[in-house]
Enzyme design. Structure first.
Site, PDB file in Angstrom:
ATOM      1  N   CYS B 103       1.018  -1.035   0.044  1.00  0.00           N
ATOM      2  CA  CYS B 103       0.027  -0.033  -0.036  1.00  0.00           C
ATOM      3  C   CYS B 103       0.841   1.184  -0.060  1.00  0.00           C
ATOM      4  CB  CYS B 103      -1.092  -0.094   1.132  1.00  0.00           C
ATOM      5  SG  CYS B 103      -1.631   1.512   1.289  1.00  0.00           S
ATOM      6  N   CYS B 106      -0.369   4.254   2.630  1.00  0.00           N
ATOM      7  CA  CYS B 106      -0.346   4.217   4.014  1.00  0.00           C
ATOM      8  C   CYS B 106       0.081   2.755   4.445  1.00  0.00           C
ATOM      9  CB  CYS B 106      -1.343   4.599   4.744  1.00  0.00           C
ATOM     10  SG  CYS B 106      -2.956   4.023   3.995  1.00  0.00           S
ATOM     11  N   SER B 107      -0.734   1.768   4.864  1.00  0.00           N
ATOM     12  CA  SER B 107      -0.350   0.670   5.518  1.00  0.00           C
ATOM     13  C   SER B 107      -1.596  -0.134   5.175  1.00  0.00           C
ATOM     14  CB  SER B 107       0.184   0.401   6.599  1.00  0.00           C
ATOM     15  OG  SER B 107      -0.798   1.135   7.679  1.00  0.00           O
ATOM     16  N   CYS B 108      -2.385   0.057   4.140  1.00  0.00           N
ATOM     17  CA  CYS B 108      -3.749  -0.938   3.982  1.00  0.00           C
ATOM     18  C   CYS B 108      -3.537  -2.479   3.888  1.00  0.00           C
ATOM     19  CB  CYS B 108      -4.303  -0.509   2.863  1.00  0.00           C
ATOM     20  SG  CYS B 108      -4.925   1.068   3.035  1.00  0.00           S
TER      21      CYS B 108
END
Lengths: 122, 205
Positions: B103, B106-108
């Protein structure tokens, strides 16, 4: 759980429900999609002032629609408290060389999920 | 690097503690709710959930077909849907295609299926380099991908979450579904590893 939650203290039970059921981002809508599988599209060159899910590295690049995932709420609008502005999300395939140039592998590709508002016809 | 990345972990821990105390004091969060969420991710939700999905797909071709066609409802059959895994896409590694998930924004990450993302998955280095130089990143994870294999990078920047269905290793034909589950690692389901068969004890010198 509601997409837009109130700023009230979440109880243990509410948190359990959130972990179990999550937040549904799909939405019932008749919003027609602009594109269909197989279409060539360009990610728009835009400079959004607010929240967006359109990464800069993909802007201006040409790819192909490989799947229509259906209609979802639009985070750019939701993030600004401007309603849900439902629209289609597509899986779009870009060749690695289209994005990164001839040094990238001719074999490889990048798949990214793009909303209708981010795309234009080629 | 921006200055905020130079704070030490104890600085961050201190800041988090201060914010938490303030939120509790103002009645915005309930410590019991926080404890429940931490307990869920420490004890109940983690990569073992994803491993069950993978092992089932390896032993049940019909399940695998449904999983690749409609990840969300097929994963729900095992009762493994949940927060940050509401809209699931499963992509299959084959001798021709290797998939890698990132991602860049962000950090999906599919929390209900793989637990919380590892620190490296959230790092600026992984998020930028996975798209620019996936083969170089995979090499650093110990994975050399042949030039005949297509590398597909999936940037999960919208609301769909991705799970890699790794290849079933050779030599596992007689293993039970439960035994197969124990072979599947978190990194194999992100695409930064392949599933390995443990070396039989008699072959270890």
């Amino acid at each position: 759980m509601e997409l837009e939650t109130s700023n009230e203290c979440m109880t243990v039970e509410q948190a359990k429900e959130l972990l179990r059921n999550g937040i549904n981002c799909q939405i019932d809508s008749n919003e027609p999609g602009q594109f269909k599988v197989g279409d060539q599209v360009r990610a728009k060159v835009i400079h959004v002032q607010n929240y967006t899910r359109l990464p800069r590295y993909i802007r201006g690049k040409v790819g192909m629609i490989v799947k229509d995932y259906g209609i979802y709420v639009f985070p750019d609008a939701v993030g600004m408290r401007l309603g849900t502005k439902p629209q289609h999300i597509y899986s779009v395939r870009f060749t690695a060389q289209e994005i990164w140039g001839s040094d990238a592998s001719a074999k490889d590709a990048l798949y990214i999920d793009l909303f209708d508002d981010y795309l234009e016809s080629v | 690097m921006s200055s905020h990345s130079q704070h030490s972990e104890s600085d961050i821990a201190l800041r988090v503690k201060a914010i938490e105390s303030l939120l509790v004091e103002k009645g915005i969060i309930d410590p019991a709710t926080i404890d429940m969420i931490i307990d869920a991710y420490e004890h109940r939700i983690g990569p073992h959930n994803g491993a069950r999905i993978v092992a089932r797909a390896w032993v049940d071709p019909n399940f695998k077909q449904r999983l690749l066609t409609d990840g969300t409802s097929t994963i729900a059959e095992l009762g493994l849907a949940g927060f940050s895994s509401e809209h699931m896409i499963v992509v299959e590694n084959t001798p021709e295609v290797h998939n890698l998930i990132v991602c860049t924004l962000c950090s999906c990450y599919p929390w209900a299926i793989l637990g919380l993302p590892p620190t490296w998955y959230k790092s600026f280095a992984y998020r930028s380099r996975a798209v620019i130089d996936p083969r170089g990143v995979l090499r650093e994870f110990g994975l050399e991908i042949s030039n005949h294999v297509e590398v597909r990078v999936w940037d999960s920047n919208a609301d769909l979450r991705y799970l890699v269905l790794p290849e079933r290793p050779l030599g596992t034909e007689t293993m039970t579904e439960a035994a197969l589950t124990s072979l599947v690692t978190r990194n194999a389901m992100i695409g930064t590893a392949k599933v390995q068969v443990p070396t039989p004890p008699e072959l270890v010198a």
